[in-house]
Motif scaffolding. Structure first.
Motif, PDB file in Angstrom:
ATOM      1  N   SER A  82      40.357   9.722  -0.167  1.00 63.36           N
ATOM      2  CA  SER A  82      40.620  10.497   0.737  1.00 63.36           C
ATOM      3  C   SER A  82      41.538   9.818   1.843  1.00 63.36           C
ATOM      4  N   LYS A 119      35.091  17.777  -4.309  1.00 58.12           N
ATOM      5  CA  LYS A 119      35.718  17.435  -2.958  1.00 58.12           C
ATOM      6  C   LYS A 119      35.288  18.522  -1.921  1.00 58.12           C
ATOM      7  N   LEU A 140      33.534  11.748  -6.425  1.00 59.88           N
ATOM      8  CA  LEU A 140      35.338  11.445  -6.753  1.00 59.88           C
ATOM      9  C   LEU A 140      35.786  10.313  -7.277  1.00 59.88           C
TER      10      LEU A 140
END
Length: 225
Positions: free
Chosen positions: A105, A174, A94
């Protein structure tokens, strides 16, 4: 097979009820501008049904004798390390993607202490409530109780997929690592809980996993600034 599927459905419905109650409590506190940690919502909404379930199935999740089982601790440690590697690998992917503003996150933005408590208290709905419920039903109907570990893992993975669909999440980079990590963790730690009947072992394991991934996330973010 039909019986196992019906128990999965019952577990998924229970997870939906729990999640809905969590949303209600969270919204209620937010509207009244009450700054309550997220792990309080998790604990509060799952503790009552978990207590009812344990009493109904005559389950004792506080058998501290299981803590002395070295084999189970080894399984827990391997599970924590494997899952942490998967989570951190997903975060690296990511971080290297084009949408860097969305790469961090929620875990990486929260304090280490909050993440530790979040992980520990998630064991209340995941193991104390759900796995006890599923394994209790399996035992009641004379079915293989160890299959409850797999069913519980699938229930929580189904919940992740359902939330992703509701939130219109399209980032597979994700979602896939999260699903794999959740499944493996539920299998490994679920086995530890079933064998030990000690929720404290799984709470410590989940807290340890959050420590590793949170510290790893800090390192990844610092390298991509």
């Amino acid at each position: 097979m039909l019986g196992y599927f019906l128990i999965y459905v019952a577990g998924f419905l229970l997870s939906g009820i729990w999640f809905a109650s969590w949303i209600f409590i969270y919204s209620f506190l937010t509207k009244r501008k009450l700054n309550v940690p997220g792990y309080f919502d998790t604990c509060f909404t799952a503790l009552i049904p978990a207590t009812i379930i344990c009493l109904y199935f005559n389950a004792n999740p506080f058998a501290v004798s299981g803590i002395a089982n070295i084999r189970l601790w080894c399984i827990a440690i391997v599970t924590v390390l494997l899952v942490s590697c998967i989570v951190l690998a997903g975060k690296r992917l990511l971080s290297g993607s084009k949408n860097k503003e969305n790469s961090s996150s929620t875990d990486s933005r929260k304090s280490l202490f909050s993440n530790i408590l979040d992980g520990a208290f998630m064991e209340i709905p995941q193991r104390l409530m759900m796995q006890t419920f599923i394994c209790g039903l399996l035992n009641k109907f004379g079915m293989n109780i160890y299959s409850g570990i797999l069913i519980n893992a699938v229930v929580w993975c189904s919940g992740i997929i359902f939330q992703a669909v509701m939130n219109k999440e399209k980032n597979a980079m994700k979602l896939i690592p999260e699903l794999i990590a959740s499944f493996i963790f539920s299998i490994g730690v679920g086995y530890v809980f079933l064998e030990s009947s000690c929720i404290f072992m799984t709470m410590i394991s989940h807290a340890a996993q959050r420590i590793v991934t949170t510290l790893g996330s800090y390192h990844i973010r610092s390298n991509h600034k």
